[in-house]
Design an enzyme around this catalytic site. Structure first.
Site, mmCIF file in Angstrom:
data_model
loop_
_atom_site.group_PDB
_atom_site.id
_atom_site.type_symbol
_atom_site.label_atom_id
_atom_site.label_comp_id
_atom_site.label_asym_id
_atom_site.label_seq_id
_atom_site.Cartn_x
_atom_site.Cartn_y
_atom_site.Cartn_z
ATOM 1 N N GLU A 1 -10.759 -8.987 8.774
ATOM 2 C CA GLU A 1 -11.144 -8.781 7.379
ATOM 3 C C GLU A 1 -12.152 -9.859 6.977
ATOM 4 O OE1 GLU A 1 -8.593 -9.178 3.199
ATOM 5 O OE2 GLU A 1 -7.726 -9.808 5.091
ATOM 6 N N TRP A 2 -13.161 -9.461 6.230
ATOM 7 C CA TRP A 2 -14.126 -10.426 5.686
ATOM 8 C C TRP A 2 -13.580 -10.979 4.384
ATOM 9 C CZ3 TRP A 2 -18.323 -13.220 6.713
ATOM 10 C CH2 TRP A 2 -19.032 -13.766 5.625
ATOM 11 N N LEU A 3 -13.614 -12.286 4.250
ATOM 12 C CA LEU A 3 -13.182 -12.904 2.996
ATOM 13 C C LEU A 3 -14.353 -13.685 2.426
ATOM 14 C CD1 LEU A 3 -9.653 -14.113 4.168
ATOM 15 C CD2 LEU A 3 -10.123 -12.295 2.519
ATOM 16 N N ASP B 1 -3.470 -25.899 13.565
ATOM 17 C CA ASP B 1 -4.778 -26.565 13.618
ATOM 18 C C ASP B 1 -5.321 -26.714 12.201
ATOM 19 O OD1 ASP B 1 -7.076 -27.719 14.614
ATOM 20 O OD2 ASP B 1 -7.948 -25.868 15.388
HETATM 21 P P1 ADP Z 1 -14.370 -20.917 15.390
HETATM 22 O O1 ADP Z 1 -13.278 -20.108 16.042
HETATM 23 O O2 ADP Z 1 -15.653 -20.862 16.147
HETATM 24 O O3 ADP Z 1 -13.935 -22.334 15.078
HETATM 25 P P2 ADP Z 1 -13.847 -20.112 12.626
HETATM 26 O O4 ADP Z 1 -12.760 -19.113 12.753
HETATM 27 O O5 ADP Z 1 -13.464 -21.488 12.193
HETATM 28 O O6 ADP Z 1 -14.686 -20.203 14.006
HETATM 29 O O7 ADP Z 1 -14.951 -19.507 11.656
HETATM 30 C C1 ADP Z 1 -16.181 -20.159 11.447
HETATM 31 C C2 ADP Z 1 -16.596 -20.066 9.981
HETATM 32 O O8 ADP Z 1 -16.788 -18.709 9.621
HETATM 33 C C3 ADP Z 1 -15.539 -20.592 9.028
HETATM 34 O O9 ADP Z 1 -15.687 -21.953 8.762
HETATM 35 C C4 ADP Z 1 -15.767 -19.753 7.788
HETATM 36 O O10 ADP Z 1 -16.775 -20.330 6.972
HETATM 37 C C5 ADP Z 1 -16.286 -18.456 8.325
HETATM 38 N N1 ADP Z 1 -15.190 -17.460 8.404
HETATM 39 C C6 ADP Z 1 -14.133 -17.506 9.245
HETATM 40 N N2 ADP Z 1 -13.327 -16.446 9.071
HETATM 41 C C7 ADP Z 1 -13.898 -15.714 8.090
HETATM 42 C C8 ADP Z 1 -13.533 -14.483 7.433
HETATM 43 N N3 ADP Z 1 -12.447 -13.798 7.786
HETATM 44 N N4 ADP Z 1 -14.351 -14.030 6.463
HETATM 45 C C9 ADP Z 1 -15.471 -14.710 6.119
HETATM 46 N N5 ADP Z 1 -15.865 -15.849 6.691
HETATM 47 C C10 ADP Z 1 -15.096 -16.364 7.671
#
Ligand code: ADP
Length: 292
Positions: free
Chosen positions: A92-94, A199
């Site tokens: 899901e996009w947030l 984490d």
């Molecule tokens: P990684 O696994 O490479 O560490 P993350 O899961 O931390 O990546 O996601 C990287 C960035 O993408 C986050 O810091 C956030 O800003 C953005 N992000 C992550 N999940 C979502 C989501 N579900 N919807 C919108 N943006 C997201």
């Protein structure tokens, strides 16, 4: 690859999804993140090499289990797969970027305490601490073999495992064995098993534009809830409202202040294993403080 991902999304939602727009999202440490949009919906997709599929499967399972506690908002996982040379996870996009007022942080604390208090998912016949599968912390393997005793779990599968990797990397920790021998005494508080995020640094907690607190990118397992709170304090701390909300819901046990350092040593050793640098001297200082 993108067509295959779109087809996967269509199958899961039962509604044809075609990618109209795709943009890269920065901020990740391990994977490449993308926002992919159709006519009306947007999803968040992370990509890595196909060989990393298990990492995404574990992330999706962690998000699903956290979601099922009905306590704290996490991105709903939509699917995991491989396409060509790539592995992907769709969720899901947030829309992040909320102002993060006091109320939202208090709510995050309360919701996290509720997640910690929820009955943790333990497969039948398994008790104590561990998880269904191994996962990763950063890109380091995280071993989750079910273990009934928390101190034994933390000494062997958390600190012991990181020390082993660190030695291979040339790290010298002369007091490691003495520390490991002390763990049963340092962790004799008999915590109840909780589903933990695993984490929870600042980059993995965010507030949506609607003001909802969210935690993301977990390294989930069933452990002592204090590991999550300790990690929030590791790199500067969360806003005070977060701790107020948490403690109102379920106050921390006596002795947390002493255990915190031991719990965070795990992440500093992991930083040494991932990045090298001065993290070995930081770990050595922490070990000395704990043993003092
Ligand atoms: P990684 O696994 O490479 O560490 P993350 O899961 O931390 O990546 O996601 C990287 C960035 O993408 C986050 O810091 C956030 O800003 C953005 N992000 C992550 N999940 C979502 C989501 N579900 N919807 C919108 N943006 C997201």
């Amino acid at each position: 690859m993108w067509t295959e991902i779109a087809t996967h999304i269509s199958k899961v939602t039962g509604k044809t999804f075609e990618i109209q727009n795709r943009r890269s999202v920065s901020g990740g440490c391990i994977n490449q993140g993308y926002a992919v949009s159709g006519d009306s919906e947007t999803y968040f997709v992370k990509l890595n090499r196909a060989s990393q599929i298990e990492m995404f499967e574990a992330e999706a399972l962690g998000l699903k289990q956290m979601l099922e506690t009905n306590t704290i908002r996490v991105p709903k996982p939509m699917g995991v797969g491989t396409a060509g040379d790539s592995a992907y996870i769709v969720m899901e996009w947030l829309e992040f970027g909320g102002s993060g007022n006091t109320q939202a942080w208090e709510e995050m604390g309360r919701n996290l305490a509720q997640m910690h208090r929820a009955k943790p998912p333990q497969p039948s016949g398994k008790q104590g601490f561990g998880w269904d599968v191994n996962n990763t912390i950063g890109s380091t393997p995280q071993i989750n073999s079910w273990t009934s005793d928390w101190a034994e779990f933390f000494a062997e599968h958390r600190l012991g495992y990181q020390f082993k990797l660190a030695r291979r990397r040339g790290g010298q920790f002369p007091e490691a064995e003495r520390l490991l021998a002390q763990v049963p005494k340092l962790l004799d508080h008999q915590p109840q098993p909780s589903l933990v995020h695993g984490d929870l640094w600042g980059g993995n907690a965010a507030i949506t534009k609607l003001g909802e607190p969210v935690i993301l990118d977990p390294a989930t397992y069933v452990g002592d809830r204090e590991v999550d709170i300790a990690m929030t304090e590791l790199f500067g701390g969360f806003p005070a409202a977060f701790y107020r909300g948490y403690n109102e819901e379920w106050s921390l046990d006596e002795g947390y202040g002493q255990r915190k350092q031991l719990y965070n040593l795990y992440h500093i050793l992991n930083h040494f294993n991932l990045f090298g640098g001065g993290y070995d001297s930081q770990a050595t200082r922490m070990i000395e403080q704990i043993l003092r």
